[in-house]
Design a protein around this motif. Structure first.
Motif, PDB file in Angstrom:
ATOM      1  N   LEU A 146       0.808  -1.215   0.000  1.00 33.25           N
ATOM      2  CA  LEU A 146       0.000   0.000   0.000  1.00 33.25           C
ATOM      3  C   LEU A 146       0.843   1.267   0.000  1.00 33.25           C
ATOM      4  N   ALA A 147       2.079   1.177   0.462  1.00 31.59           N
ATOM      5  CA  ALA A 147       2.925   2.376   0.510  1.00 31.59           C
ATOM      6  C   ALA A 147       3.104   3.008  -0.877  1.00 31.59           C
ATOM      7  N   PRO A 148       3.482   2.240  -1.907  1.00 27.28           N
ATOM      8  CA  PRO A 148       3.617   2.834  -3.238  1.00 27.28           C
ATOM      9  C   PRO A 148       2.332   2.805  -4.064  1.00 27.28           C
ATOM     10  N   LEU A 149       1.331   2.034  -3.612  1.00 23.80           N
ATOM     11  CA  LEU A 149       0.097   1.877  -4.380  1.00 23.80           C
ATOM     12  C   LEU A 149      -1.122   2.220  -3.523  1.00 23.80           C
ATOM     13  N   PRO A 150      -1.161   3.399  -2.912  1.00 25.29           N
ATOM     14  CA  PRO A 150      -2.227   3.710  -1.949  1.00 25.29           C
ATOM     15  C   PRO A 150      -3.602   3.898  -2.568  1.00 25.29           C
ATOM     16  N   ASP A 151      -3.650   4.107  -3.892  1.00 24.02           N
ATOM     17  CA  ASP A 151      -4.933   4.374  -4.546  1.00 24.02           C
ATOM     18  C   ASP A 151      -5.653   3.112  -4.987  1.00 24.02           C
ATOM     19  N   ILE A 152      -5.009   1.947  -4.856  1.00 25.28           N
ATOM     20  CA  ILE A 152      -5.607   0.711  -5.349  1.00 25.28           C
ATOM     21  C   ILE A 152      -6.372   0.012  -4.225  1.00 25.28           C
ATOM     22  N   PRO A 153      -7.688  -0.209  -4.385  1.00 24.97           N
ATOM     23  CA  PRO A 153      -8.455  -0.929  -3.365  1.00 24.97           C
ATOM     24  C   PRO A 153      -8.072  -2.404  -3.364  1.00 24.97           C
ATOM     25  N   LEU A 154      -7.646  -2.879  -2.210  1.00 29.12           N
ATOM     26  CA  LEU A 154      -7.161  -4.255  -2.098  1.00 29.12           C
ATOM     27  C   LEU A 154      -8.135  -5.132  -1.322  1.00 29.12           C
ATOM     28  N   VAL A 155      -8.166  -6.403  -1.719  1.00 34.85           N
ATOM     29  CA  VAL A 155      -9.017  -7.403  -1.058  1.00 34.85           C
ATOM     30  C   VAL A 155      -8.141  -8.606  -0.705  1.00 34.85           C
ATOM     31  N   PRO A 156      -7.463  -8.567   0.439  1.00 35.40           N
ATOM     32  CA  PRO A 156      -6.622  -9.699   0.825  1.00 35.40           C
ATOM     33  C   PRO A 156      -7.450 -10.979   0.954  1.00 35.40           C
ATOM     34  N   THR A 157      -6.921 -12.062   0.406  1.00 30.10           N
ATOM     35  CA  THR A 157      -7.634 -13.350   0.400  1.00 30.10           C
ATOM     36  C   THR A 157      -6.627 -14.467   0.615  1.00 30.10           C
ATOM     37  N   GLY A 158      -6.999 -15.418   1.445  1.00 25.80           N
ATOM     38  CA  GLY A 158      -6.127 -16.545   1.733  1.00 25.80           C
ATOM     39  C   GLY A 158      -5.752 -16.562   3.199  1.00 25.80           C
ATOM     40  N   TYR A 168      -6.465  -6.194   8.322  1.00 25.71           N
ATOM     41  CA  TYR A 168      -6.597  -5.676   6.954  1.00 25.71           C
ATOM     42  C   TYR A 168      -7.536  -4.470   6.915  1.00 25.71           C
ATOM     43  N   ALA A 169      -8.608  -4.518   7.698  1.00 25.65           N
ATOM     44  CA  ALA A 169      -9.527  -3.381   7.748  1.00 25.65           C
ATOM     45  C   ALA A 169      -8.816  -2.146   8.292  1.00 25.65           C
ATOM     46  N   ALA A 170      -7.976  -2.348   9.301  1.00 22.15           N
ATOM     47  CA  ALA A 170      -7.252  -1.236   9.911  1.00 22.15           C
ATOM     48  C   ALA A 170      -6.242  -0.622   8.949  1.00 22.15           C
ATOM     49  N   LEU A 171      -5.836  -1.381   7.937  1.00 23.48           N
ATOM     50  CA  LEU A 171      -4.919  -0.850   6.918  1.00 23.48           C
ATOM     51  C   LEU A 171      -5.657  -0.088   5.820  1.00 23.48           C
ATOM     52  N   GLY A 172      -6.979  -0.158   5.837  1.00 24.18           N
ATOM     53  CA  GLY A 172      -7.760   0.543   4.828  1.00 24.18           C
ATOM     54  C   GLY A 172      -8.134  -0.288   3.621  1.00 24.18           C
ATOM     55  N   CYS A 173      -8.004  -1.615   3.717  1.00 21.02           N
ATOM     56  CA  CYS A 173      -8.382  -2.474   2.591  1.00 21.02           C
ATOM     57  C   CYS A 173      -9.888  -2.351   2.336  1.00 21.02           C
ATOM     58  N   ARG A 174     -10.279  -2.585   1.096  1.00 14.52           N
ATOM     59  CA  ARG A 174     -11.688  -2.465   0.740  1.00 14.52           C
ATOM     60  C   ARG A 174     -12.519  -3.622   1.276  1.00 14.52           C
ATOM     61  N   ALA A 175     -11.940  -4.812   1.278  1.00 12.49           N
ATOM     62  CA  ALA A 175     -12.674  -6.012   1.690  1.00 12.49           C
ATOM     63  C   ALA A 175     -11.673  -7.101   2.016  1.00 12.49           C
ATOM     64  N   VAL A 176     -12.182  -8.222   2.499  1.00 10.08           N
ATOM     65  CA  VAL A 176     -11.375  -9.431   2.669  1.00 10.08           C
ATOM     66  C   VAL A 176     -12.170 -10.603   2.111  1.00 10.08           C
ATOM     67  N   GLY A 177     -11.467 -11.523   1.486  1.00 13.78           N
ATOM     68  CA  GLY A 177     -12.109 -12.743   1.007  1.00 13.78           C
ATOM     69  C   GLY A 177     -11.860 -13.856   2.012  1.00 13.78           C
ATOM     70  N   VAL A 178     -12.931 -14.493   2.480  1.00 13.11           N
ATOM     71  CA  VAL A 178     -12.802 -15.524   3.519  1.00 13.11           C
ATOM     72  C   VAL A 178     -13.448 -16.813   3.023  1.00 13.11           C
ATOM     73  N   GLY A 179     -12.653 -17.862   2.942  1.00 18.13           N
ATOM     74  CA  GLY A 179     -13.166 -19.131   2.443  1.00 18.13           C
ATOM     75  C   GLY A 179     -13.343 -20.169   3.516  1.00 18.13           C
ATOM     76  N   GLY A 180     -12.336 -21.036   3.689  1.00 18.01           N
ATOM     77  CA  GLY A 180     -12.440 -22.177   4.579  1.00 18.01           C
ATOM     78  C   GLY A 180     -12.714 -21.829   6.027  1.00 18.01           C
ATOM     79  N   PHE A 181     -12.282 -20.657   6.495  1.00 21.11           N
ATOM     80  CA  PHE A 181     -12.555 -20.276   7.877  1.00 21.11           C
ATOM     81  C   PHE A 181     -14.050 -20.128   8.113  1.00 21.11           C
ATOM     82  N   LEU A 182     -14.789 -19.824   7.058  1.00 26.39           N
ATOM     83  CA  LEU A 182     -16.236 -19.669   7.176  1.00 26.39           C
ATOM     84  C   LEU A 182     -16.982 -20.896   6.678  1.00 26.39           C
ATOM     85  N   VAL A 183     -16.967 -21.105   5.376  1.00 27.05           N
ATOM     86  CA  VAL A 183     -17.773 -22.162   4.754  1.00 27.05           C
ATOM     87  C   VAL A 183     -16.885 -23.366   4.435  1.00 27.05           C
ATOM     88  N   SER A 184     -17.065 -24.440   5.172  1.00 26.53           N
ATOM     89  CA  SER A 184     -16.255 -25.641   4.970  1.00 26.53           C
ATOM     90  C   SER A 184     -17.128 -26.802   4.509  1.00 26.53           C
TER      91      SER A 184
END
Length: 219
Positions: A146-158, A168-184
């Protein structure tokens, strides 16, 4: 590399990824939505994915419903016909972006390195899914990107759990993708929708706490 116009903003907050070996039961949708999840991604590798997308859209759910693991223009068209409100790709495909753009459907493109992330953004992604983020340092990696790319909305996944979602929310990310931790697979087989609701509520609470930190508020 030509710059395309970005499609409408994609989902924000917790994006629940439904990736199963059997058709997803509708109880999954109900439990996630009741817990405050704002976006549901049904991967096209899941049996009955298009039918589930169509049903969940027709249910009038408050959450947006999208298709994941979209890799070709044909898959993008099928997902859009089923009613997908957004598409998620594991990689960056200009052809998929063009197809989705013609339909006015936002795309979360998969990328990992800074070059891949910037390329996806320049090609018109509505946001960039940083995947698989847990293998390269998690929040520390996202902070560095995010330091060099602050304008890009990121969605960390994995590997995203409640603690990671908050970070990730505290860093200003737009969203997070959550798989196995939720739906197994086990949850779907056992129909443990109460357990799913509890875990989803934990995740959404963590996300909102992180967003409050990002805004400088007291969680």
């Amino acid at each position: 590399m030509s710059t395309r116009h970005h499609t409408a903003p994609g989902p924000a907050g917790v994006v629940a990824i439904v990736r199963l070996n059997t058709a997803p039961p509708d109880g999954i949708r109900a439990a996630l939505v009741a817990a405050g999840v704002e976006a549901l991604e049904v991967t096209l590798t899941t049996p009955g994915a298009e039918a589930a997308i169509a049903r969940w859209r027709e249910s009038g759910t408050a959450a947006s419903v999208g298709a994941g693991t979209v890799r070709t223009p044909d898959e993008a068209r099928r997902a859009v016909r089923a009613g997908a409100q957004f598409l998620v790709t594991p990689t960056t495909s200009a052809a998929v972006l063009d197809t989705a753009g013609e339909a006015g459907v936002p795309v979360l493109c998969g990328a990992l390195t800074p070059t891949e992330i910037d390329t996806a953004w320049q090609l018109g992604a509505s946001a960039v899914k940083v995947f698989p983020v847990d293998t390269v340092g998690g929040a520390a990696y996202v902070r560095a990107v995010l330091a060099p790319l602050p304008d890009i909305p990121l969605v960390p996944t994995g590997g995203v759990d409640a603690a990671a979602a908050r970070a990730y929310a505290a860093l200003g990310c737009r969203a997070v993708g959550v798989g196995g931790f939720l739906v197994s697979e086990r949850l779907a087989a056992n129909g443990d929708f109460d357990g799913l609701h509890a875990r989803a509520a934990e995740l959404t609470a963590a996300w909102h706490a992180g967003r409050a930190e990002y805004a400088g508020e007291t969680p």
